[in-house]
Design a protein around this motif. Structure first.
Motif, mmCIF file in Angstrom:
data_model
loop_
_atom_site.group_PDB
_atom_site.id
_atom_site.type_symbol
_atom_site.label_atom_id
_atom_site.label_comp_id
_atom_site.label_asym_id
_atom_site.label_seq_id
_atom_site.Cartn_x
_atom_site.Cartn_y
_atom_site.Cartn_z
ATOM 1 N N ARG A 87 10.150 1.550 1.214
ATOM 2 C CA ARG A 87 9.348 0.865 0.695
ATOM 3 C C ARG A 87 7.877 1.125 0.561
ATOM 4 N N GLU A 88 7.602 2.040 1.676
ATOM 5 C CA GLU A 88 6.173 2.537 2.075
ATOM 6 C C GLU A 88 5.745 3.648 0.880
ATOM 7 N N ILE A 89 4.272 3.564 0.823
ATOM 8 C CA ILE A 89 3.677 4.837 -0.067
ATOM 9 C C ILE A 89 2.431 5.336 1.033
ATOM 10 N N ALA A 126 0.728 0.561 -9.027
ATOM 11 C CA ALA A 126 0.890 2.024 -8.872
ATOM 12 C C ALA A 126 2.012 2.069 -7.738
ATOM 13 N N ARG A 127 2.070 1.328 -6.742
ATOM 14 C CA ARG A 127 2.983 1.123 -5.867
ATOM 15 C C ARG A 127 4.454 1.160 -6.532
ATOM 16 N N ALA A 128 4.412 -0.097 -7.341
ATOM 17 C CA ALA A 128 5.715 -0.228 -7.736
ATOM 18 C C ALA A 128 6.191 1.106 -8.898
ATOM 19 N N LYS A 129 5.392 1.627 -9.470
ATOM 20 C CA LYS A 129 5.724 2.863 -10.341
ATOM 21 C C LYS A 129 6.226 4.061 -9.337
ATOM 22 N N ILE A 130 5.677 3.923 -8.323
ATOM 23 C CA ILE A 130 5.942 5.189 -7.153
ATOM 24 C C ILE A 130 7.305 4.761 -6.657
ATOM 25 N N LEU A 131 7.603 3.670 -6.217
ATOM 26 C CA LEU A 131 8.617 3.355 -5.510
ATOM 27 C C LEU A 131 10.164 3.330 -6.485
ATOM 28 N N ALA A 132 9.788 2.969 -7.818
ATOM 29 C CA ALA A 132 10.621 3.070 -8.929
ATOM 30 C C ALA A 132 11.007 4.401 -9.253
ATOM 31 N N VAL A 162 -2.682 7.535 -3.927
ATOM 32 C CA VAL A 162 -1.282 7.068 -3.492
ATOM 33 C C VAL A 162 -0.262 8.131 -4.062
ATOM 34 N N SER A 163 0.709 8.183 -2.816
ATOM 35 C CA SER A 163 1.899 9.028 -3.417
ATOM 36 C C SER A 163 3.384 8.426 -2.529
ATOM 37 N N SER A 164 4.258 9.145 -2.850
ATOM 38 C CA SER A 164 5.539 8.750 -2.261
ATOM 39 C C SER A 164 5.378 9.287 -1.046
ATOM 40 N N LEU A 165 6.157 8.859 0.058
ATOM 41 C CA LEU A 165 6.270 9.578 1.270
ATOM 42 C C LEU A 165 6.743 11.016 1.275
ATOM 43 N N GLY A 166 7.628 11.359 0.308
ATOM 44 C CA GLY A 166 8.109 12.766 0.321
ATOM 45 C C GLY A 166 7.024 13.702 -0.234
ATOM 46 N N TYR A 167 6.237 13.255 -1.343
ATOM 47 C CA TYR A 167 5.214 13.982 -1.686
ATOM 48 C C TYR A 167 4.233 14.417 -0.713
ATOM 49 N N ALA A 168 3.679 13.427 0.029
ATOM 50 C CA ALA A 168 2.872 13.414 1.247
ATOM 51 C C ALA A 168 3.508 14.492 2.205
ATOM 52 N N GLU A 169 4.558 14.309 2.196
ATOM 53 C CA GLU A 169 5.223 15.377 3.305
ATOM 54 C C GLU A 169 5.176 16.980 2.886
ATOM 55 N N ARG A 170 5.441 17.200 1.381
ATOM 56 C CA ARG A 170 5.325 18.235 1.045
ATOM 57 C C ARG A 170 4.113 19.021 1.011
ATOM 58 N N ILE A 171 3.098 18.222 0.777
ATOM 59 C CA ILE A 171 1.855 18.732 0.688
ATOM 60 C C ILE A 171 1.051 18.754 2.143
ATOM 61 N N GLY A 172 1.839 18.523 3.186
ATOM 62 C CA GLY A 172 1.389 18.569 4.602
ATOM 63 C C GLY A 172 0.680 17.404 4.977
ATOM 64 N N LYS A 173 0.938 16.262 4.500
ATOM 65 C CA LYS A 173 0.068 14.640 4.787
ATOM 66 C C LYS A 173 1.199 13.980 5.252
#
Length: 395
Positions: free
Chosen positions: A5-7, A96-102, A220-231
């Motif tokens: 549920r986090e972004i 924005a969070r709802a869009k990402i989590l969906a 803001v982004s999904s956690l997966g996206y953040a991990e893929r770009i080194g964040k």
């Protein structure tokens, strides 16, 4: 809160606040470009643009998401615009969070910007007799008068004094000296605050905030996206609360007030309900909070928020303030950014500006105003007609 549920907050940006007299779009674009650069992503990679509306700036302000997307260059992203007065930025962030989590996008841009008139803010044109804020303005209860009533309530219930209110200004002014985006950078003494002109008894000119031009933006982004770009270690938004007040309903069987406790049917203040839901969603409590950014339209209102956030017991905020606990270096710094005391109101931007400050603090990038070992930050805002917001950010 489950990580599902986090972004992540990849980037933040602001336009300095002041009275610049230019188009609000210019400020928003500057903040957005700064946030995009801070995030290290490309504009074309952003698939959702969520704007906080500014109703004083005509039709472009009412469709702010599309306005900013066009100004940055159409690239096919979906757009959204949210309005909740001073909580508009948080509402846009929630969208924005709802869009990402969906799973409908991975990275989004959230922007709020405003150009304000001189003097008191006024309600939008139109007759809205069901809107309590419209009614109070029509009765002559402008924001300073409204918050003076809150201040008088504190004085009557808890014994707070004008000196206590002035100390809030002194503290926030010291914090704002170190903020490059703040409009006002000046130290004050309690005596100087108390000598400023009376606006709405007991609030003086230095007790109430100004109206300002300014902007803030987040990527803001999904956690997966953040991990893929080194964040993968980017600060995370773990809760957004936008609840409204709750009052007894005629559809619910009411107790006999002649025999039952009145507490059973007491209304719940939405200012207290906002952080309660945020804490529940984040799975933490007020004891976990490192710092808070709160909506200090008046000095006295900051004290109310400290108690609403449960950072101390009801009626004890002034004692907490006097102890130094709410200063940078204290146990629970409040408004290390300088707050609205140093920024003024740029209505759709201020909830986002609070999240920008929490992000810099949790990254350890706040410079001379850095809160040591900041791990969890919370925000609080009050909007029109039952709108409000509280956001929790963790590292």
């Amino acid at each position: 809160m489950s990580a599902a549920r986090e972004i992540a907050i990849l980037g933040v940006g602001m336009h300095p606040w002041g009275k610049w007299g230019r188009n609000f779009v210019e400020y928003g674009v500057a903040a957005a470009r700064a946030a995009i650069a801070d995030a290290g992503v490309l504009w074309r990679d952003i698939r959702f643009v969520s704007g906080a509306a500014t109703i004083r700036n005509g039709y472009p302000g009412q469709v702010a998401g599309a306005t900013f997307a066009q100004a940055l260059g159409w690239q096919g992203a979906e757009v959204n615009t949210s309005y909740a007065a001073c909580a508009s930025g948080s509402q846009a962030l929630a969208a924005a969070r709802a869009k990402i989590l969906a799973g409908e996008c991975e990275v989004a841009l959230v922007i709020g910007a405003d150009t304000t008139p001189k003097g008191f803010l006024r309600p939008a044109p139109g007759e809205r007799p069901d809107d309590p804020d419209w009614v109070r303005f029509r009765l002559g209860i402008t924001n300073p008068t409204y918050f003076a009533l809150y201040a008088r309530r504190r004085m009557a219930l808890y014994g707070d004094t004008p000196q206590d209110f002035a100390l809030v200004k002194v503290k926030n002014a010291e914090h704002g000296l170190e903020n490059p985006y703040a409009r006002y950078k000046k130290r004050f003494t309690i005596e100087e605050v108390l000598a400023s002109p009376m606006v709405a008894d007991p609030l003086r000119l230095m007790d109430v905030c100004a109206t300002s031009d300014g902007a803030a933006a987040l990527v803001v982004s999904s956690l997966g996206y953040a991990e893929r770009i080194g964040k993968a270690k980017a600060p995370r938004i773990v809760a957004i609360s936008t609840v409204t007040p709750s009052f007894p309903s005629e559809l619910v069987e009411m107790p006999d007030i002649a025999t039952d406790s009145a507490v059973a049917c007491a209304p719940q203040s939405f200012r207290a309900a906002l952080p309660k839901k945020a804490y529940e969603e984040a799975g933490i409590g007020p004891e976990d909070v490192s710092l808070a950014e709160v909506y200090d339209l008046s000095t006295a209102l900051e004290l109310d928020w400290i108690e609403d956030l449960q950072l101390c017991a009801r009626g004890e905020a002034s004692a907490l303030l006097r102890s130094g606990a709410t200063r940078i270096g204290g146990r629970i710094p409040v408004n290390p950014s300088g707050g609205l005391a140093c920024f003024g109101e740029a209505v759709p931007a201020q909830a986002l500006a609070q999240v920008c400050e929490l992000t810099w603090q949790l990254r350890g990038q706040a410079g001379a105003r850095q809160v040591a070992n900041a791990k969890v930050g919370i925000t609080a805002n009050q909007g029109l007609f039952g709108h409000g917001s509280s956001v929790i950010v963790k590292r």
